[in-house]
Scaffold this motif. Structure first.
Motif, short mmCIF file in Angstrom:
data_model
loop_
_atom_site.label_atom_id
_atom_site.label_comp_id
_atom_site.label_asym_id
_atom_site.label_seq_id
_atom_site.Cartn_x
_atom_site.Cartn_y
_atom_site.Cartn_z
N TYR B 14 0.85 -1.19 0.00
CA TYR B 14 0.00 0.00 0.00
C TYR B 14 0.89 1.24 0.00
O TYR B 14 1.88 1.28 0.73
CB TYR B 14 -0.87 0.07 1.25
CG TYR B 14 -2.00 -0.90 1.32
CD1 TYR B 14 -3.11 -0.76 0.49
CD2 TYR B 14 -2.00 -1.94 2.25
CE1 TYR B 14 -4.18 -1.64 0.58
CE2 TYR B 14 -3.07 -2.82 2.34
CZ TYR B 14 -4.15 -2.67 1.50
OH TYR B 14 -5.19 -3.52 1.60
N ALA B 26 1.66 -5.07 3.10
CA ALA B 26 0.61 -5.72 3.89
C ALA B 26 0.67 -7.22 3.70
O ALA B 26 0.44 -7.99 4.64
CB ALA B 26 -0.76 -5.19 3.50
N GLU B 45 -2.29 -12.01 13.89
CA GLU B 45 -2.70 -10.89 14.72
C GLU B 45 -3.25 -9.76 13.85
O GLU B 45 -3.18 -9.82 12.62
CB GLU B 45 -1.52 -10.39 15.54
CG GLU B 45 -0.39 -9.88 14.65
CD GLU B 45 0.85 -9.49 15.45
OE1 GLU B 45 0.84 -9.69 16.67
OE2 GLU B 45 1.80 -9.01 14.83
N SER B 46 -3.76 -8.75 14.49
CA SER B 46 -4.32 -7.61 13.78
C SER B 46 -3.24 -6.92 12.95
O SER B 46 -2.13 -6.71 13.43
CB SER B 46 -4.90 -6.64 14.81
OG SER B 46 -5.68 -5.70 14.15
N GLY B 47 -3.57 -6.64 11.69
CA GLY B 47 -2.61 -5.95 10.84
C GLY B 47 -1.66 -6.88 10.13
O GLY B 47 -0.76 -6.44 9.43
N SER B 48 -1.85 -8.20 10.27
CA SER B 48 -0.91 -9.13 9.64
C SER B 48 -1.19 -9.30 8.16
O SER B 48 -0.43 -9.98 7.46
CB SER B 48 -0.94 -10.47 10.36
OG SER B 48 -2.26 -10.97 10.40
N GLY B 49 -2.29 -8.75 7.66
CA GLY B 49 -2.54 -8.78 6.22
C GLY B 49 -3.58 -9.79 5.78
O GLY B 49 -3.74 -10.04 4.58
N LYS B 50 -4.33 -10.35 6.73
CA LYS B 50 -5.31 -11.39 6.40
C LYS B 50 -6.40 -10.86 5.48
O LYS B 50 -6.71 -11.45 4.45
CB LYS B 50 -5.95 -11.92 7.70
CG LYS B 50 -4.95 -12.39 8.73
CD LYS B 50 -5.62 -12.94 9.96
CE LYS B 50 -6.44 -11.93 10.72
NZ LYS B 50 -5.66 -10.88 11.40
N THR B 51 -6.98 -9.71 5.86
CA THR B 51 -8.07 -9.16 5.05
C THR B 51 -7.59 -8.77 3.66
O THR B 51 -8.26 -9.01 2.67
CB THR B 51 -8.67 -7.95 5.77
OG1 THR B 51 -9.18 -8.37 7.03
CG2 THR B 51 -9.77 -7.32 4.96
N THR B 52 -6.39 -8.20 3.61
CA THR B 52 -5.83 -7.81 2.32
C THR B 52 -5.72 -9.04 1.41
O THR B 52 -6.13 -9.01 0.24
CB THR B 52 -4.46 -7.17 2.53
OG1 THR B 52 -4.59 -6.10 3.46
CG2 THR B 52 -3.89 -6.66 1.24
N GLN B 96 -15.33 -8.91 7.31
CA GLN B 96 -15.08 -8.78 8.74
C GLN B 96 -16.00 -7.77 9.42
O GLN B 96 -16.49 -8.01 10.50
CB GLN B 96 -13.64 -8.32 8.83
CG GLN B 96 -13.08 -8.10 10.17
CD GLN B 96 -11.60 -7.76 10.02
OE1 GLN B 96 -11.12 -7.46 8.92
NE2 GLN B 96 -10.88 -7.81 11.10
N HIS B 210 -8.58 -14.53 14.37
CA HIS B 210 -7.52 -14.29 15.36
C HIS B 210 -7.37 -15.51 16.27
O HIS B 210 -6.42 -15.62 17.01
CB HIS B 210 -7.94 -13.17 16.32
CG HIS B 210 -7.92 -11.81 15.74
ND1 HIS B 210 -9.06 -11.15 15.43
CD2 HIS B 210 -6.89 -11.00 15.43
CE1 HIS B 210 -8.73 -9.97 14.96
NE2 HIS B 210 -7.44 -9.85 14.94
N1 LIG Z 1 -6.38 0.75 2.09
C1 LIG Z 1 -5.24 0.69 2.79
N2 LIG Z 1 -4.30 1.64 2.61
C2 LIG Z 1 -3.15 1.60 3.30
N3 LIG Z 1 -2.83 0.65 4.18
C3 LIG Z 1 -3.72 -0.34 4.41
C4 LIG Z 1 -4.98 -0.36 3.74
N4 LIG Z 1 -5.66 -1.45 4.17
C5 LIG Z 1 -4.87 -2.06 5.07
N5 LIG Z 1 -3.70 -1.41 5.22
C6 LIG Z 1 -2.59 -1.80 6.09
O1 LIG Z 1 -2.15 -3.09 5.70
C7 LIG Z 1 -1.84 -3.88 6.84
C8 LIG Z 1 -2.66 -5.16 6.81
O2 LIG Z 1 -4.03 -4.86 6.97
P1 LIG Z 1 -5.16 -5.97 6.97
O3 LIG Z 1 -6.46 -5.27 7.11
O4 LIG Z 1 -4.99 -6.85 5.81
O5 LIG Z 1 -4.83 -6.75 8.30
P2 LIG Z 1 -5.69 -7.88 9.05
O6 LIG Z 1 -4.76 -9.02 9.27
O7 LIG Z 1 -6.94 -8.14 8.33
O8 LIG Z 1 -5.98 -7.20 10.46
P3 LIG Z 1 -7.25 -7.40 11.38
O9 LIG Z 1 -7.07 -8.67 12.11
O10 LIG Z 1 -7.18 -6.22 12.30
O11 LIG Z 1 -8.44 -7.38 10.51
C9 LIG Z 1 -2.12 -3.02 8.04
O12 LIG Z 1 -0.89 -2.47 8.47
C10 LIG Z 1 -3.02 -1.94 7.52
O13 LIG Z 1 -2.79 -0.75 8.23
#
Ligand SMILES: Nc1ncnc2c1ncn2[C@@H]1O[C@H](COP(=O)(O)OP(=O)(O)OP(=O)(O)O)[C@@H](O)[C@H]1O
Ligand SMILES: [Mg+2]
Lengths: 280, 263, 349
Positions: B14, B26, B45-52, B96, B210
Motif C-alpha cells: 500500500y 501488507a 494478529e491484527s494488521g498481519s494482512g489477512k483481510t488484504t 469482517q 484471530h
Molecule cells: N487501504 C489501505 N491503505 C493503506 N494501508 C492499508 C490499507 N488497508 C490495510 N492497510 C494496512 O495493511 C496492513 C494489513 O491490513 P489488513 O487489514 O490486511 O490486516 P488484518 O490481518 O486483516 O488485520 P485485522 O485482524 O485487524 O483485521 C495493516 O498495516 C493496515 O494498516
C-alpha cells in the motif's frame, strides 16, 4: 433515497423549525415585492421617518421605504446565496470526485491545487477580484463568491468518496457483478447525497455572508438592493450614529436568521446521517 | 493442476499519503494451495494482512505482484463481465466488518437478492422462497428482510452475510472473521452450517480469524500469518506436537486448553 | 567540520524539521500564487482596468496639469503597461520582493508601503488580542457546555453561541455602537483615541485608547467566540463518547483529570480551525473597523476599493496576505508544540 429517511428527518424539531424559517423568508422574498409594491428606490417619502403605518419599517436618509428595500434585499441575497453556492458546489464536487475516482497523478495534482486555493483567504481573494470590475451584477458577484469558496467541498467530497469506496458493501455489489456505473448510482451517490446537500446548505450561508461583506466594503452589486447593500447604505449615511435603528436592524436580523437556520439544518442532518453513514 | 485455488507469490504494497509516499507491505510473497472440499484457517494478529489477502483472492483488490489461480485460471486475467460473474458465483466472501458491509440506504433484502442475481434462471426458481430458507438456516426470521441495516445487531448482520453465501452454494467461501459478533451459543450452530455446506456441496472454506482455538476445531490445515507472511503451515494435530516459528509458539501459549495438551 | 555536517544532516531528517520545511515551502508557494493573482487579475479582466485607471486620471484628479502628468508618468513606470507581459511580471515580482509596493494615486505621492505600515498596527492591535481572547473564551465555555451536555449552562450557552456565530462582526458592532454609544452614551462614537490627544505613551492617551478600544474589541470577541464555543462543544461531546473515556471512568479517574484529557484532545482541531479561519476573522474585523471609523487597514482597503486606487489595492492585499501567512505559520508552530504525535516524531505528516 427511501421516503422513510425523509419522514424521519422531518421529525427532527431543529430541522423543521429551521426549514420553516428559510421557507418563510424565501416566500417573503419571492412574493413580498408584489404584495407590497412600494418602489424600494424611489425617494418619495419624508427622509429618516421612524416606522409608521405608512412605512412599516420607516424610511432612509433619501426618503426611500426600508420595508420595500428589505423585501427586495431578501430576494437578492437568497438569489446570490443560491447561485454562488451552486457554482461552488459544482466546482467542488467535480474536482473532488475526479480526484477521488481517478487517483494517482490526477489526484495529486488536483489536491495540490485545492490545498493552495484553500490556503488563499477567500475573503481577500473575493475583494480583490471584485475590485477590478466596474459594474457588478448579481451573477458576477455570485461567480466571484463561487469560484473562491469551493476548495473545502472538493476535499470533503474526495475524502467521503474514498471512504465509501473502501466500504465492504461496495465489494458486495461488485461481487454481485454490478457495473461501475450501477455501483456509483446505487452505493456511492445516495450516500454522498446527504453530504452534498449539507455542503450546499453551508455554502449558501457562507455565500450570503460573503455578499454582505463585499457590499459593506464597497464592492457588492452595483445596482439593486441586497441585505448587504442595505447595511452598506446605512453605514455610509451614518444610520447608527444618527439613531436610525430601523434601517440597519432589519437587514442584519434577517441575515442572521437565514444563516443560523441554514447552519441548524446542516447540523441536524449531520447528527442524523453521521452515525448511519458510518454504519453504527 | 488439481488444486482448486493456487496462490502464488502474492505481494501487496500500500502507498499511503499524497506526497509523503509511505509504503506498507501488507502481504509479502504469500504461497499456498487449497483442494476441493478442504477447510483451512488463516490465523494472525491484527494488521498481519489477512483481510488484504482475502480481498486479493476475491478479486476485489489487485495485488502488487504475484497471481491467484482458481481451477487453473489466473483470476486477475479475467476481464469479461460474464466470466467475472461466474467467478463470484463460485468464490464468494463474508467480510469482517458487519457494519460497513451494508449500504445504509437499502433494506436487508437487497444484499440477498444481489446474490440471487448471480444464479442462473433455472437455479433461481422461487427467489423469495430461497431467501427465506437461507435466513431460516442461520436462525433469522423472514421479517428481517424488510428491516434497515441499522435496525439489526452486528451478529444479525453477520448471519445475513452467511446466509448470502449459503444461497449461492459456491465452490469456495472466504470468511473473514464471520462469527466475531455472534454469541458463543449461536456460534457453534453457524460453524456447523459451514461444515454442512462442505458435506453437501464439497465447498472449500478459508476461515480468517484471530482465534487459534476456533481454527483448531474447524480446519483441516492452519496457516499462521505474521507481518504479511505465512510463517507456518500445520494440520491441527501437528500444531500440538511440533511448531517452529516463535510467533506460533506465542499464539499457542495464549490458548490455554491447547497449551495443556501440548505440554 | 565533518561532525557538524552530520549533526546538520541528522537534524534535517527529524520529522519535525521535515514538517517545518514542508510548511514553509507550501506557504511560500501560496504567497507566490497570490502575488501572481494580484498581478494577473487587472490584466485579465475585460476592459483592462489599469489602462482605464491611467486614462481616467486626467478627468478624475482635480489638480494642476503638472501633478497629473507626474502621477501618470509614475504609474506608467510602475505598471509598465507598454512592455511585454513577462517583463512586467518579472519587474512586478522584483518590486514585491524588495518591498516596493508602488505609489498610491488617491493619496499621491505617498508610498503604499508607508501607508500600510501606518495603518496596520491599529488593525493588529485590535485583531490579535480579540482573536486570542475569543478563541480561549469560546473554547473554554464550549468545553464546559459539552462536558455537562444538556445541563442548564449548556442549554443557555448553545442558542446564544449559535446566533453569535452567525452574526457578522460588523453588524454586532452596529448594534453595540447604537446601544452603548448612541443610546446609553457610555462609549465614544468612533475613532481609536480621543481627538484632542496625540498618540504617545502617556496615561491620558492609553486611557483614551482603551476607552475607544472596548466596543470594537467586544464586537469581534463576542461574535467570534460563538463559533469557537459551538465547535468545541461538539468536539468534547464526541471525545466523551470514545473508548478511552469509558476506560478512564472504569479506572476511577477524577472528573478534573478526565476533563483535562478530553480538553487536550479536543483543542487540537480547534488550533487547526484557527489557522483556517484567520482570513475570515481578518475580513470581518476590517469591516468592523469601518463601523467604528477605526484608523486601521480596513479604512485603507475601503478607500482604495472605492477610488479604484489599484496600486494601493495591490499593495495592501499583498501585505495583508503576508500577515496572514505569518500568522498561519505561528499557529502551525503552536500546533506542533502541543500535538504529542508530532512532538514525539510519531508521524511525519
Ligand atoms: N487501504 C489501505 N491503505 C493503506 N494501508 C492499508 C490499507 N488497508 C490495510 N492497510 C494496512 O495493511 C496492513 C494489513 O491490513 P489488513 O487489514 O490486511 O490486516 P488484518 O490481518 O486483516 O488485520 P485485522 O485482524 O485487524 O483485521 C495493516 O498495516 C493496515 O494498516
Ligand atoms: Mg482484517
Amino acid at each position: 433515497m427511501p421516503s422513510r429517511i425523509l419522514l424521519e428527518i422531518f421529525k427532527i424539531k431543529k430541522f423543521t423549525i429551521s426549514l420553516a424559517i428559510i421557507l418563510l423568508l424565501l416566500f417573503i422574498g419571492l412574493v413580498g415585492p408584489s404584495i407590497y409594491p412600494t418602489d424600494p428606490f424611489e425617494a418619495v417619502f419624508r427622509p429618516e421617518d421612524p416606522p409608521s403605518s405608512k412605512n412599516p419599517l420607516g424610511t432612509d436618509s433619501y426618503g426611500r421605504d426600508v420595508l420595500a428595500q428589505l423585501l427586495h434585499g431578501i430576494r437578492m441575497s437568497l438569489y446570490i446565496g443560491f447561485t454562488a453556492s451552486l457554482i461552488a458546489l459544482a466546482i467542488g464536487v467535480a474536482i473532488g470526485s475526479i480526484a477521488g475516482v481517478k487517483g494517482g497523478l490526477t489526484d495529486e495534482v488536483l489536491m495540490s491545487v485545492t490545498n493552495v486555493v484553500l490556503a488563499l483567504p477567500s475573503i481577500l481573494l473575493m475583494l480583490l477580484i471584485a475590485a477590478y470590475f466596474k459594474y457588478r451584477d448579481p451573477m458576477l458577484v455570485s461567480i466571484i463568491i463561487g469560484v473562491t469558496s469551493w476548495p473545502w467541498v472538493a476535499r470533503a467530497v474526495r475524502a467521503q468518496l474514498l471512504s465509501l469506496r473502501a466500504r465492504e458493501f461496495v465489494h458486495f455489489s461488485r461481487m454481485a457483478g454490478y457495473s461501475d456505473f450501477r455501483i456509483a448510482v446505487e452505493d456511492l451517490l445516495p450516500n454522498m447525497a446527504a453530504y452534498i446537500f449539507m455542503a450546499l446548505v453551508l455554502l449558501m450561508s457562507g455565500a450570503m455572508m460573503a455578499e454582505a461583506g463585499l457590499s459593506m466594503i464597497g464592492v457588492g452589486i452595483t445596482r439593486g438592493a441586497s441585505l448587504g447593500i442595505m447595511l452598506y447604505w446605512a453605514q455610509m449615511l451614518e444610520a447608527v450614529r444618527r439613531g436610525l435603528w430601523w434601517w440597519f436592524v432589519p437587514p442584519g436580523s434577517v441575515l442572521v436568521a437565514l444563516s443560523a437556520s441554514l447552519l441548524m439544518i446542516s447540523t441536524a442532518l449531520d447528527e442524523y446521517f453521521s452515525p448511519r453513514l458510518k454504519g453504527r | 493442476m488439481s488444486y482448486l485455488l493456487d496462490v502464488r507469490y502474492v505481494t501487496k504494497v500500500y502507498t499511503a499519503g499524497l506526497l509523503s509516499r509511505e509504503r506498507i507491505t501488507a502481504v509479502n510473497n504469500v504461497n499456498f494451495k487449497l483442494n476441493s472440499g478442504e477447510i483451512i484457517s488463516i490465523v494472525g494478529e491484527s494488521g498481519s494482512g489477512k483481510t488484504t489477502l482475502a480481498k486479493i483472492i476475491l478479486r476485489l483488490l489487485p495485488p502488487t505482484s504475484g497471481s491467484v489461480y482458481f481451477e487453473g485460471k489466473d483470476v486477475w486475467s479475467i476481464k469479461r463481465r460474464e466470466e467475472l460473474r461466474q467467478y463470484w458465483r463460485q468464490v464468494h466472501g463474508i467480510f469482517q466488518d458487519p457494519y460497513a458491509s451494508f449500504n445504509p440506504m437499502f433494506k436487508v433484502r437487497r444484499i440477498l437478492y444481489q446474490a440471487l442475481s448471480l444464479l442462473d434462471e433455472n437455479e433461481r426458481g422461487d427467489p423469495e422462497g430461497l431467501v427465506r430458507e437461507a435466513l431460516k438456516s442461520v436462525g433469522l426470521q423472514p421479517d428481517a428482510l424488510d428491516k434497515y441495516p441499522h435496525e439489526l445487531s452486528g451478529g444479525m448482520r453477520q448471519r445475513i452475510m452467511v446466509a448470502r453465501c449459503f444461497m449461492l452454494r459456491p465452490k469456495l467461501v472466504i470468511a473473514d472473521e464471520p462469527t466475531s459478533m455472534i454469541d458463543a451459543s449461536t456460534r457453534a450452530g453457524i460453524l456447523k452450517l459451514f461444515t454442512k455446506l462442505r458435506e453437501e456441496n464439497n465447498t472449500s472454506i478459508i476461515f480468517i480469524t484471530h482465534d487459534l482455538g476456533l481454527a483448531y476445531y474447524v480446519s483441516d490445515r492452519i496457516l499462521i500469518m505474521y507481518k504479511g507472511e505465512i510463517v507456518e503451515e500445520r494440520t491441527p494435530d501437528e500444531l500440538l506436537e511440533k511448531v517452529e516459528h516463535p510467533y506460533t509458539k506465542r499464539l499457542l501459549s495464549d490458548v490455554p486448553f491447547l497449551y495443556r495438551k501440548w505440554s | 567540520m565533518e561532525g557538524e555536517k552530520a549533526v546538520y544532516r541528522g537534524l534535517l531528517k527529524r520529522p519535525v524539521v521535515k514538517l517545518l520545511i514542508r510548511k514553509v515551502v507550501f506557504l511560500f508557494i501560496t504567497y507566490f500564487v497570490f502575488i501572481t493573482i494580484i498581478f494577473a487579475l487587472p490584466r485579465l479582466v475585460p476592459g483592462n482596468p489599469l489602462a482605464e485607471m491611467l486614462a481616467n486620471i486626467l478627468q478624475t484628479m482635480q489638480a494642476t496639469p503638472e501633478l497629473v502628468r507626474a502621477v501618470e508618468r509614475r504609474l506608467m513606470e510602475e505598471f509598465g503597461l507598454h512592455k511585454p507581459w513577462h517583463e512586467q511580471y518579472i519587474e512586478f515580482l522584483g518590486r514585491m520582493l524588495r518591498g516596493d509596493l508602488g505609489t498610491s494615486y488617491s493619496l499621491y505621492p505617498r508610498k503604499v508601503s508607508e501607508l500600510v505600515f501606518t495603518y496596520l498596527p491599529w488593525t493588529l492591535g485590535l485583531l490579535i488580542p480579540a482573536t486570542l481572547v475569543s478563541w480561549i473564551a469560546g473554547n473554554t465555555l464550549g468545553a464546559l457546555a459539552g462536558y455537562r451536555r444538556g445541563g442548564r449552562f449548556d442549554n443557555a450557552l448553545l442558542p446564544v453561541s449559535l446566533i453569535l456565530s452567525q452574526t457578522p462582526y460588523y453588524w454586532l458592532a452596529m448594534i453595540l455602537l447604537y446601544t452603548f454609544s448612541v443610546k446609553l452614551r457610555l462609549f465614544p462614537l468612533g475613532g481609536a483615541y480621543p481627538s484632542h490627544v496625540v498618540p504617545s505613551f502617556t496615561l491620558e492617551f492609553i486611557a483614551g485608547y482603551l476607552y475607544h478600544y472596548t466596543l470594537p474589541f467586544l464586537s469581534i470577541v463576542l461574535a467570534a467566540a460563538g463559533g469557537w464555543a459551538i465547535g468545541m462543544r461538539v468536539l468534547v461531546i464526541y471525545e466523551l463518547r470514545s473508548d478511552y473515556v469509558d476506560f478512564a471512568d472504569s479506572l476511577g479517574l477524577s472528573d478534573r483529570k478526565l476533563l483535562q484529557y478530553v480538553f487536550k484532545n479536543s483543542v487540537l482541531p480547534q488550533v487547526t480551525g484557527l489557522a483556517l479561519n484567520l482570513g475570515t476573522i481578518l475580513g470581518g474585523s476590517l469591516i468592523t473597523e469601518l463601523v467604528f471609523s477605526y484608523p486601521g487597514t480596513g479604512y485603507l482597503v475601503f478607500r482604495a476599493l472605492t477610488r479604484l486606487d489599484y496600486p494601493m489595492i495591490q499593495g495592501t492585499f499583498a501585505i495583508l496576505f503576508l500577515t496572514l501567512i505569518l500568522a498561519n505559520f505561528l499557529v502551525d508552530l503552536v500546533y506542533m508544540v502541543i500535538d504529542p504525535r508530532i512532538r514525539t516524531g510519531y508521524i511525519g505528516e
